[in-house]
Scaffold this active site. Structure first.
Site, PDB file in Angstrom:
ATOM      1  CG  ASP A  10     -30.573  42.505 -18.302  1.00 47.63           C
ATOM      2  OD1 ASP A  10     -29.899  42.014 -17.376  1.00 47.63           O
ATOM      3  OD2 ASP A  10     -31.002  43.668 -18.272  1.00 47.63           O
ATOM      4  CE  LYS A  32     -27.762  45.391 -14.265  1.00 43.68           C
ATOM      5  NZ  LYS A  32     -28.633  44.332 -13.716  1.00 43.68           N
ATOM      6  CG  ASP A  59     -27.762  43.524 -10.159  1.00 40.82           C
ATOM      7  OD1 ASP A  59     -27.769  43.717  -8.929  1.00 40.82           O
ATOM      8  OD2 ASP A  59     -28.643  43.959 -10.933  1.00 40.82           O
ATOM      9  CE  LYS A  61     -31.421  44.483  -7.784  1.00 38.34           C
ATOM     10  NZ  LYS A  61     -31.008  44.121  -9.146  1.00 38.34           N
ATOM     11  NE  ARG A 209     -35.391  46.765 -21.435  1.00 36.71           N
ATOM     12  CZ  ARG A 209     -36.456  46.890 -20.644  1.00 36.71           C
ATOM     13  NH1 ARG A 209     -37.590  46.315 -20.969  1.00 36.71           N
ATOM     14  NH2 ARG A 209     -36.352  47.576 -19.516  1.00 36.71           N
TER      15      ARG A 209
HETATM   16  O1  C5P Z   1     -32.904  47.504 -20.509  1.00 41.71           O
HETATM   17  P1  C5P Z   1     -32.751  48.519 -19.428  1.00 41.71           P
HETATM   18  O2  C5P Z   1     -31.829  49.656 -19.817  1.00 41.71           O
HETATM   19  O3  C5P Z   1     -34.062  48.988 -18.865  1.00 41.71           O
HETATM   20  O4  C5P Z   1     -31.981  47.697 -18.292  1.00 41.71           O
HETATM   21  C1  C5P Z   1     -31.683  48.226 -17.069  1.00 41.71           C
HETATM   22  C2  C5P Z   1     -31.016  47.224 -16.203  1.00 41.71           C
HETATM   23  O5  C5P Z   1     -30.989  47.731 -14.892  1.00 41.71           O
HETATM   24  C3  C5P Z   1     -31.718  45.876 -16.107  1.00 41.71           C
HETATM   25  O6  C5P Z   1     -30.709  44.878 -15.874  1.00 41.71           O
HETATM   26  C4  C5P Z   1     -32.602  46.020 -14.894  1.00 41.71           C
HETATM   27  O7  C5P Z   1     -32.854  44.807 -14.244  1.00 41.71           O
HETATM   28  C5  C5P Z   1     -31.739  46.906 -14.020  1.00 41.71           C
HETATM   29  N1  C5P Z   1     -32.472  47.684 -13.037  1.00 41.71           N
HETATM   30  C6  C5P Z   1     -33.472  48.605 -13.361  1.00 41.71           C
HETATM   31  N2  C5P Z   1     -34.070  49.325 -12.397  1.00 41.71           N
HETATM   32  C7  C5P Z   1     -33.714  49.161 -11.134  1.00 41.71           C
HETATM   33  C8  C5P Z   1     -32.715  48.259 -10.795  1.00 41.71           C
HETATM   34  C9  C5P Z   1     -32.113  47.530 -11.780  1.00 41.71           C
HETATM   35  O8  C5P Z   1     -33.798  48.770 -14.517  1.00 41.71           O
HETATM   36  N3  C5P Z   1     -34.273  49.905 -10.231  1.00 41.71           N
END
Ligand code: C5P
Length: 229
Positions: A10, A32, A59, A61, A209
C-alpha cells in the site's frame, strides 16, 4: 497446506515500492497490489512486479453486471497475476461469468470473492437493507460463492473457523487483519496473530503496515514467516 504470507504494498510510488521490496526477495513470494497503484500506473504494473520476482495478488474488488465484470477480466488477458478479487455481492451469475472469463484470459489466476467488507458493522448493513449480522451475511455469500465455483475467499480472521467449518479445503481463505504480537494495531481492531490465523485455517495472510513500517522490514518478515512455519 502451509499458510503463505502476502505483503500488501500500500504505497503510492512504484519505484519506492520496488526499492522496499528488493531486500525482501527470497523472504516472501507474494505481493498485493490494489487500486492505488493500478489506477496510477495502469495494468502494466502487474508485469513490473512479476518481473521483479514476486507473485502478484491484484486486489481490484470488481463488482458490476456479469457481462461487464467478464469483459474487465478479459482486458487483463495474459497479465501475470496469481490472484484477483471480485465482490460476491454481484451474485452467482456474475461469479460464474467471471470464472469463465478468467479460465479463458487468466488461466493461472485464482479468483477470490470478497464478502462483507470489515468496515461494515450491524448498523451499516441494516442501513443498506441487510437485516443479518455481518457473520451471517458472510456465510450466505461464502456458500453462494462456493456453489458458483469460486476457489477462494477473502475473510477476516474471526470468520476463519466458521468458514473452514463448511467450506472444502480446496477453497483458499485469504485473511488480512493480521498483527504479530509485538506490532501496533494501526486502525485494525479485530486482529489475530499470524500463528493463530494459520491454526484457524488461513491459506494466506495479508500483512501491510507491520512490515511496511518496521524499522527492519527483513527482520519483521522473517519473524512472521517463523510464526507461520
Ligand atoms: O497494513 P495492514 O496490515 O492493516 O494492511 C492490510 C491490507 O489488507 C490492506 O491492503 C487493507 O486494505 C487490506 N484489507 C483489510 N481488511 C479487509 C480487507 C482488506 O485490512 N477486510
Amino acid at each position: 497446506m502451509a499458510t503463505e504470507l502476502i505483503l500488501a504494498v500500500d504505497l503510492d510510488d512504484k519505484d519506492v515500492a520496488k526499492s522496499f521490496l528488493a531486500p525482501l526477495r527470497g523472504e516472501l513470494s507474494w505481493v498485493k497490489l490494489g487500486l492505488q497503484m493500478f489506477l496510477k500506473y495502469g495494468p502494466g504494473i502487474v508485469d513490473e512486479f512479476a518481473d521483479a520476482g514476486f507473485k502478484v495478488f491484484l486486489d481490484l474488488k470488481l463488482h458490476d453486471i456479469p457481462n461487464t465484470v467478464a469483459s474487465a477480466i478479459k482486458s487483463l488477458r495474459g497479465r501475470p497475476c496469481g490472484m484477483l478479487t471480485i465482490h460476491t455481492l454481484g451474485g452467482a451469475e456474475m461469479m460464474r461469468r467471471a470464472l469463465d472469463a478468467a479460465e479463458d484470459a487468466l488461466p493461472q489466476t485464482r479468483l477470490l470473492g470478497v464478502t462483507v467488507l470489515t468496515s461494515m458493522n450491524d448498523a451499516q448493513l441494516a442501513g443498506i437493507g441487510v437485516p443479518r449480522a455481518p457473520m451471517a451475511q458472510v456465510e450466505v455469500l461464502a456458500k453462494l460463492a462456493a456453489e458458483a465455483g469460486m476457489r477462494g475467499l477473502v475473510c477476516s480472521p474471526l470468520e476463519l473457523p466458521s468458514l473452514r467449518g463448511f467450506l472444502g479445503e480446496e477453497i483458499a481463505l485469504v485473511t488480512p487483519g493480521i498483527r504479530p504480537k509485538t506490532a501496533s494495531l494501526d486502525d485494525q481492531s479485530r486482529v489475530m496473530t499470524p500463528a493463530d490465523a494459520a491454526a484457524a485455517g488461513a491459506s494466506y495472510i495479508v500483512v501491510g503496515r507491520p512490515i511496511l513500517k518496521a524499522d527492519d522490514p527483513v527482520a519483521a518478515t522473517r519473524a512472521i514467516q517463523r510464526e507461520l512455519a
